[in-house]
Write a protein that holds these residues in place. Structure first.
Motif, short mmCIF file in Angstrom:
data_model
loop_
_atom_site.label_atom_id
_atom_site.label_comp_id
_atom_site.label_asym_id
_atom_site.label_seq_id
_atom_site.Cartn_x
_atom_site.Cartn_y
_atom_site.Cartn_z
N ASN A 158 0.47 -0.61 -0.06
CA ASN A 158 -0.13 0.09 -0.03
C ASN A 158 0.75 1.37 -0.48
O ASN A 158 1.72 1.68 0.96
N ALA A 159 1.13 1.83 -1.19
CA ALA A 159 1.68 2.56 -0.95
C ALA A 159 1.48 4.08 -0.23
O ALA A 159 2.13 5.14 0.46
N GLY A 160 0.22 4.40 0.39
CA GLY A 160 -0.28 5.13 1.16
C GLY A 160 -0.29 5.00 2.51
O GLY A 160 -1.34 5.08 3.00
N PHE A 161 0.45 3.93 2.74
CA PHE A 161 0.79 3.19 4.54
C PHE A 161 1.28 3.94 5.76
O PHE A 161 1.38 4.89 5.34
N THR A 162 0.23 4.41 6.47
CA THR A 162 0.78 5.48 7.14
C THR A 162 0.35 4.41 8.72
O THR A 162 -0.19 3.87 8.60
N GLY A 181 -11.75 -4.99 9.59
CA GLY A 181 -11.80 -2.80 8.34
C GLY A 181 -10.39 -3.09 9.60
O GLY A 181 -9.71 -1.37 8.77
N ILE A 182 -9.76 -3.36 10.30
CA ILE A 182 -8.69 -2.74 11.10
C ILE A 182 -6.95 -2.87 10.52
O ILE A 182 -6.80 -2.26 11.07
N GLY A 183 -7.07 -3.39 9.62
CA GLY A 183 -6.03 -3.38 8.54
C GLY A 183 -5.16 -4.13 8.81
O GLY A 183 -3.46 -3.80 8.55
N LYS A 184 -5.45 -5.61 8.74
CA LYS A 184 -4.34 -6.57 9.22
C LYS A 184 -3.57 -6.78 7.51
O LYS A 184 -2.58 -6.98 7.92
N THR A 185 -4.59 -7.24 7.28
CA THR A 185 -3.74 -7.66 5.30
C THR A 185 -2.81 -6.22 4.93
O THR A 185 -1.83 -6.76 5.08
N THR A 186 -3.55 -5.33 5.35
CA THR A 186 -3.08 -4.40 4.50
C THR A 186 -1.24 -3.68 5.78
O THR A 186 0.33 -3.51 4.82
N LEU A 187 -1.33 -4.06 7.24
CA LEU A 187 0.08 -4.18 8.04
C LEU A 187 0.68 -5.36 7.59
O LEU A 187 1.84 -4.86 7.41
N ALA A 188 0.20 -6.36 7.25
CA ALA A 188 0.86 -7.64 6.95
C ALA A 188 1.38 -8.08 5.96
O ALA A 188 2.78 -8.39 5.76
N VAL A 189 1.20 -7.07 4.56
CA VAL A 189 1.94 -6.65 3.45
C VAL A 189 2.81 -6.16 3.93
O VAL A 189 4.05 -6.00 2.84
N HIS A 190 2.23 -5.17 4.13
CA HIS A 190 3.48 -3.53 4.39
C HIS A 190 5.14 -4.46 5.06
O HIS A 190 6.57 -4.32 4.50
N TRP A 191 5.33 -5.00 5.84
CA TRP A 191 5.90 -5.48 7.12
C TRP A 191 6.85 -6.66 6.28
O TRP A 191 7.83 -6.40 5.57
N ALA A 192 6.09 -7.07 5.25
CA ALA A 192 6.68 -8.36 4.49
C ALA A 192 7.18 -7.42 2.95
O ALA A 192 8.58 -8.14 3.27
N HIS A 193 7.28 -6.77 2.94
CA HIS A 193 7.88 -5.95 1.40
C HIS A 193 9.27 -5.59 2.77
O HIS A 193 10.21 -5.51 1.91
N ARG A 194 8.85 -5.04 3.64
CA ARG A 194 10.08 -3.88 4.50
C ARG A 194 10.47 -5.61 4.53
O ARG A 194 12.26 -5.13 4.78
#
Length: 962
Positions: free
Chosen positions: A282-286, A322-335
Motif C-alpha cells: 500500500n503506497a499510502g501506508f501510514t 476493517g482494522i487493517g490486518k492485511t495491509t499491515l502484514a503485506v507492508h511488513w512483508a515487503h519491508r
C-alpha cells in the motif's frame, strides 16, 4: 492498441503494463476488468457491467458509480502506460487489446491446439501445449471478483475447461508412457470428481499399464458404487467396455509402440523455483509504528538485524474487520522480503469471505507448484501434500503470508518446519491455540490513534484539505471510529465530491442509524456491513444473538454479569459467548470481564437486531438489563447509606440476577465502574418508555454522585427523573425529584434555582400528607440556607425538620436535624446551645452507626469550638471528620472540612498548615467546578499578602543588622 499489456484472470485478477502493475482496489475494479477482458475487442453494455457489479440489486446511483469506477480505473491504467485500453463504445465499453494479452484467452487457445494435435496422433506436441496452458493457472478463477450469476457462469465454464484440459493432458501422457506418474494425479482427481467417467477410464488404463490389474478392476467397482449410490445410474458404455477389456487382459490396452526418435525423454526435474507472490504494498501506508517495531523485533537475534530467526516465528495478526490486518502484514512483508532470498509465498485463505474458503489442501497445491513441484507429482492426500511442502521448504529462507485464516486448523498444515522460514498469519479470530501450541507471537491490532487516523486522511485527501478543516477532520476520525477501512471509505467519498466541505460529510455521518449507509461505496469489499457480516455469519446462533442484543446495552461498555442478564442466561454461559465474540474480534475485552465494541460495530449490531430480533424481544432485553442495573445499584446505595430515603423497586423480570454487594468497598467499586453506563441507562429508560426506571435509577446513583461532587450529573439525571415522574403521574416521585433538584442547585451555588424546587417539593409532600417527606424537605431547605450563610432563615426549617422527624419516629433524621440546629445556633451566637445540640446528635448518630452523619456533626463541632477559641479541640474534630470523608471518597465534604481546618490553623498562627489545608481544598473545588473555590483562593491570596508584608516589615537577618 497499447503494447506490453498482460491481463491475468486465472487466479487473482492482475493487470500489468509497460510501466508496472496496476494496484486494483476492491472487487469492483477486478470485476470490471474481468468482465471486459473475457471478451477483448467486443463491446460490453453498461447494463451488463452493472449486472456484474451489483448482481442482487443495483443502487439508484449505479450508472454514476460505474462511471466513477471506470474513470478511476482508466487513470490507474494510464499510470502504467496503458492509456486508452478501455474505450467507450455505445452501448457500453470495450477493452482494446490483443486477445492473447488475456491469460484466459491464451489458455483456451493452447488447450484447443493441444486437443487438435492429440486427435491427430501427436501426443508429445499436444502434451507440451496442454501443459503450457494449464501452467497459466495461479489459483481459483475470478475468485476476487464480485460473486453473482455472471461470475459463477464464467468461473464454471473456465473450471470445466481446465478439467477437460487436464484430462487431455493425462491422455497424452498415458500415450507417452507416463502411466506410473499419472496414477497419483488420477486418484486425486477421481476423489474430487467422482462422477466424471473419463477420469475413471484414464485411471483404469493407468493402473492396468502399471501392472495393477486387480486395482484397476477395484477402481471400476468404486466408480460404479459412486454412480449408482449417488445418481442411480450405471456406468456408461465406454467405462463398462474398458472394465471388460481389463478383466480379459485385452492386448489392445497395452501401450502402442512409438518410433524411437519420437519417444520423449522423461521430463527433467524442475529446478528450485523462487516465487515472488506478495501482493502490491500500500503506497499510502501510514501509522502502526509500534506494531512494526514489535514485528521487526521478532527477527532480531543477539542484536543483529541482518540475521534470520533461529526458529519458526508465527506472527498471528488478529483484529476486527476493517482494522487493517492485511495491509499491515503485506507492508511488513515487503519491508523484510530482502532477508528471504528463496522467495515469498502468499495465499488469501478467504476464511471470512462470502466465497468458499480456500482449504489447506488447495493452498498446498498452489504452494507446491510455485515451489517447482510438477503437478503430476503432487500427492492426493492433504497429509502427504503437507509433508512434501515441509520437505520443499527445508533449509530454504522463505517468507510465507497466510492471509484471512478462519481458525488454527485452517493454517496448521501450512506451517513449515524449517527454522529459516517466517510465517505471517492474519485472522479475525485470536488463534489462541496457535499461540499456545505453536509458539505464535500474537499481535492484536487496535484502532488507529487519533494522530494516525488524521495521518491516513492526510495521505488520502492531501495536506491542504486537511489543514483547511482541522475540526472536521478530527470529528471525522471519531465518526469513523478510527477504523482504517471506514476512514478509507470516507476519504474516497470526500475525493468524489472535492468541492464539498468535509463538514458536510461529518454531518452525513452524525446519524448513527444511517452511518453505515453513508459509508457504502457500492463495492462489496468496501461496504462495512458486508465486511462485518463475514465475521458475524461465522458465529454460533447464541453468540450471534448476544451480539445483536448488545446493541441495546446503554453506556460505553458492559460487564460480564450485565451481559448475562441482558440475554437472560447464567454467567458461565455468557462468558463462553463473550469469549467467542472476542475471538472473532467483534468485541474487545478492554479490561477483565468488561467488554465493548466501537460505534460502527454497534451500529451494525443494531441493524442486525432490527432485522432479526422482533421488537418484543428487544424490549424484553432492555427491560432485563435495566432491571439488573436498578436492583444492583439499589443494593449498593443501601450499603453506602442505610439511612438514605428508601424506595421500593418492582420485582425484576425472570432471568434477571442482580449483583450481590456485600460491603462499602464493593458498593463504591460498583458505582465507579458503572457510573457512565448508569447515566446512559437513565437516558435510555426515559427514551424507551421505562419511566419507573428513569426516576428510580437516579435515586440509586445519587449518593455516589453526591460524594464525588458531580452535581451537574445530579441535576441532569433528576431533571430526567422529574419528567418521568410527571409522565407516570406519580406525585410522590415528583416530590422527591423536586427536593433533590433543590439540594443539587443549592450545592452548586444556584440558590435562586434551588428555592422553587424546595417549595414545590414541600407543597407536594403536604398534599400527600407525607410528614416524613415534609421533614426531609425542611431539612434540605435548612441546608440550602446554611450554604448561603443565612442562618436565621435556616433555623426555623431545622426546627420544623426536628419536630417532624421526632413525630414520625425517624431517629436518623432527628439526629441530622439536631446537628443542623447546632450549626445554626453556633453562627447565631449561641455556642452553648450549639454544643448541646451537636453532642445530642453525635450520641444518637453513634448509636445508629450513621458515620456520614457523625462526620458532618464533627465538622459543626469544630466550627463551634473554633468560635469559642478552643482551637485544639476544633482541629481534633476537623481531623476526625477529614479522615472519614477520605475513607468514603466524599470530595466535597473533604474540601469543606479542609477549609475549616485551615481557618483554625490560621487562628493559631500556623500559617504553613493553613496554607497546606486551603491549597488542598482549592484543588478539590477547582476540579469539581465549585463556587467555594473563589472563597478559598481569596483566603490563600490574603495569607500570601500578609506573609509578604510580615517579611518586609521584619526584614532579613542581614537587613536587621546592617
Amino acid at each position: 492498441m497499447p503494447d506490453g499489456v498482460d491481463i491475468r484472470l486465472l487466479g487473482p485478477v492482475e493487470v500489468t503494463g509497460p510501466d508496472g502493475c496496476v494496484v486494483l482496489h476492491g472487487g469492483g475494479q477486478r470485476t470490471l476488468i474481468a468482465r471486459l477482458a473475457l471478451h477483448p475487442g467486443e463491446t460490453v453494455s453498461r447494463a451488463a457491467l452493472i449486472d456484474a457489479l451489483w448482481p442482487e440489486r443495483a443502487p439508484p446511483t449505479a450508472t454514476k458509480t460505474l462511471n466513477s469506477h471506470l474513470a478511476r480505473l482508466r487513470r490507474q491504467l494510464r499510470d502504467v502506460g496503458l492509456e486508452g485500453v478501455i474505450a467507450t463504445r455505445d452501448p457500453g465499453y470495450v477493452l482494446l487489446t490483443a486477445a492473447e494479452a488475456v491469460d484466459a484467452v491464451r489458455f483456451e487457445n493452447m488447450t484447443r491446439r493441444g486437443r487438435y494435435t492429440l486427435a491427430a496422433g501427436d501426443a508429445a506436441t499436444a502434451a507440451e501445449a496442454l501443459r503450457a496452458g494449464l501452467g497459466l493457472w495461479r489459483g481459483d478463477v475470478l475468485a476476487d471478483c464480485r460473486p453473482g450469476p455472471w461470475q459463477r457462469a464464467e468461473a464454471t465454464r473456465l473450471d470445466e475447461a481446465r478439467l477437460a484440459a487436464a484430462e487431455d493432458l493425462l491422455t497424452a501422457e498415458l500415450a507417452l508412457g507416463g502411466h506410473l506418474a499419472a496414477v497419483g494425479t488420477l486418484e486425486s482427481l477421481v476423489a474430487r470428481y467422482p462422477f466424471r467417467e473419463r477420469l475413471w477410464e484414464l485411471l483404469l488404463l493407468a493402473l492396468y499399464r502399471s501392472g495393477r490389474q486387480a486395482d484397476a478392476l477395484a477402481a471400476f467397482q468404486r466408480a460404479r458404487t459412486a454412480l449408482v449410490d449417488e445418481l442411480g445410474i450405471e456406468p456408461g458404455h465406454e467405462l463398462r467396455r474398458l472394465d471388460a477389456a481389463v478383466l480379459a487382459a485385452d492386448p489392445a490396452l497395452e501401450l502402442p509402440p512409438y518410433p524411437a526418435q519420437n519417444t520423449p525423454a522423461p521430463p527433467a526435474p524442475r529446478g528450485p523455483a523462487v516465487p515472488r507472490q506478495l501482493p502490491a504494498d500500500n503506497a499510502g501506508f501510514t501509522g502502526r509504528g509500534s506494531y512494526l517495531q514489535d514485528l521487526d523485533a521478532l527477527l532480531l537475534r543477539d542484536g543483529d538485524r541482518d540475521t534470520v530467526p533461529r526458529a519458526v516465528v508465527i506472527s498471528a495478526i488478529a483484529g476486527t474487520a476493517g482494522i487493517g490486518k492485511t495491509t499491515l502484514a503485506v507492508h511488513w512483508a515487503h519491508r523484510i522480503a530482502d532477508r528471504f532470498p528463496d522467495g515469498q509465498l502468499h495465499v488469501n485463505l478467504r476464511g471470512f469471505d462470502p466465497q468458499t474458503p480456500v482449504e489447506a489442501g488447495q493452498a498446498l497445491d498452489g504452494f507446491l507448484h510455485a515451489l517447482g513441484v510438477d503437478l503430476r507429482a503432487i500427492p492426493s492426500t492433504d497429509e502427504a501434500k503437507a509433508a512434501l511442502y515441509r520437505s520443499q521448504l527445508a533449509d530454504r529462507r522463505m517468507l510465507i503470508v497466510l492471509d484471512n485464516a478462519r481458525d488454527t486448523d485452517h493454517v496448521r498444515p501450512l506451517l513449515p518446519a524449517s527454522p529459516t522460514c517466517v510465517v505471517i498469519i492474519t485472522s479475525r479470530n485470536r488463534l489462541d491455540s496457535l499461540a499456545a501450541r505453536d509458539g505464535a507471537h500474537r499481535l492484536i491490532l487496535d484502532l488507529l490513534t487519533t494522530n494516525e487516523a488524521v495521518a491516513l486522511l492526510t495521505t488520502r485527501l492531501g495536506h491542504q484539505q486537511v489543514a483547511a478543516e482541522p475540526d472536521a477532520v478530527t470529528e471525522l476520525t471519531e465518526r469513523c471510529a478510527r477504523l482504517p477501512l471506514a476512514l478509507s471509505i470516507a476519504a474516497a467519498r470526500a475525493t468524489t465530491h472535492p468541492r464539498q466541505p468535509l463538514s458536510r460529510l461529518v454531518d452525513d455521518l452524525s446519524d448513527e442509524r444511517a452511518r453505515l449507509d453513508t459509508l457504502d461505496l457500492g463495492d462489496t469489499d468496501l461496504d462495512l456491513r458486508a465486511v462485518f457480516s463475514w465475521s458475524y455469519h461465522t458465529l454460533t446462533p447464541p453468540a450471534a444473538r448476544l451480539f445483536r442484543l448488545l446493541s441495546v446495552q446503554p453506556g460505553p461498555d458492559i460487564s460480564l454479569p450485565a451481559a448475562a442478564n441482558l440475554v437472560g442466561i447464567r454467567i458461565p454461559s455468557a462468558r463462553g459467548l463473550l469469549t467467542e465474540l472476542t475471538r472473532a474480534h467483534l468485541l474487545d475485552e478492554h479490561i477483565p470481564d468488561r467488554y465493548r465494541f466501537h460505534d460502527l460495530l454497534r451500529a451494525y449490531a443494531g441493524k442486525q437486531a432490527a432485522e432479526e430480533e422482533p421488537n418484543p424481544q428487544r424490549h424484553a432485553a432492555t427491560h432485563r438489563v435495566l432491571d439488573y442495573y436498578l436492583h444492583t445499584s439499589l443494593a449498593a446505595a443501601r450499603i453506602l447509606d442505610p439511612h438514605w430515603d428508601p424506595i421500593t423497586a418492582m420485582a425484576p423480570q425472570p432471568g434477571v440476577t442482580p449483583g450481590v454487594i456485600p460491603d462499602d468497598e464493593q458498593a463504591w467499586e460498583w458505582f465507579t465502574a458503572e457510573h457512565a453506563t448508569l447515566l446512559a441507562a437513565i437516558d435510555q429508560a426515559a427514551r424507551t418508555g421505562f419511566d419507573i426506571h428513569a426516576w428510580q435509577l437516579p435515586w440509586t446513583l445519587y449518593l455516589f454522585l453526591d460524594r464525588q461532587g458531580y452535581w451537574r450529573d445530579v441535576c441532569g439525571t433528576w431533571q430526567t427523573a422529574l419528567a418521568a415522574a410527571h409522565r407516570l403521574g406519580d406525585r410522590a416521585a415528583q416530590a422527591r425529584a423536586h427536593r433533590v433538584l433543590g439540594q443539587a442547585y443549592a450545592w452548586s451555588g444556584l440558590h435562586d434555582d434551588a428555592l422553587p424546587h424546595h417549595q414545590r417539593a414541600l407543597a407536594l409532600h403536604c398534599e400527600l400528607d407525607d410528614r416524613l417527606g415534609q421533614a426531609r424537605t425542611h431539612h434540605s431547605l435548612g441546608w440550602a440556607y446554611e450554604r448561603q450563610g443565612h442562618y436565621a432563615e435556616a433555623l426555623p426549617h431545622a426546627q420544623h425538620a426536628l419536630d417532624l422527624f421526632r413525630a414520625t419516629g425517624h431517629r436518623a433524621g432527628e439526629a441530622r436535624a439536631l446537628s443542623l440546629l447546632g450549626q445554626c445556633h453556633a453562627h447565631l451566637g449561641h455556642p452553648r446551645r450549639a454544643l448541646t445540640h451537636c453532642h445530642q446528635a453525635l450520641d444518637l448518630l453513634h448509636d445508629l452507626n450513621d458515620r456520614d452523619g457523625e462526620a458532618v456533626t464533627l465538622i459543626r463541632l469544630g466550627d463551634v469550638h473554633h468560635h469559642l477559641g478552643q482551637y485544639s479541640q476544633a482541629i481534633t474534630h476537623y481531623q476526625q471528620a477529614l479522615d472519614h470523608w477520605r475513607d468514603v471518597g466524599d470530595r466535597p465534604f473533604e474540601g469543606w472540612t479542609l477549609t475549616g481546618l485551615g481557618d483554625t490553623h490560621l487562628a493559631t498562627g500556623n500559617h504553613p498548615a493553613a496554607r497546606a489545608a486551603w491549597q488542598q481544598a482549592l484543588t478539590i473545588f477547582e476540579e469539581l467546578g465549585y463556587p467555594d473555590a473563589v472563597k478559598v483562593r481569596t483566603k490563600l491570596d490574603q495569607l500570601m499578602g500578609q506573609t509578604a508584608a510580615d517579611s518586609t516589615n521584619t526584614g532579613t537577618p542581614h537587613e536587621q543588622h546592617g
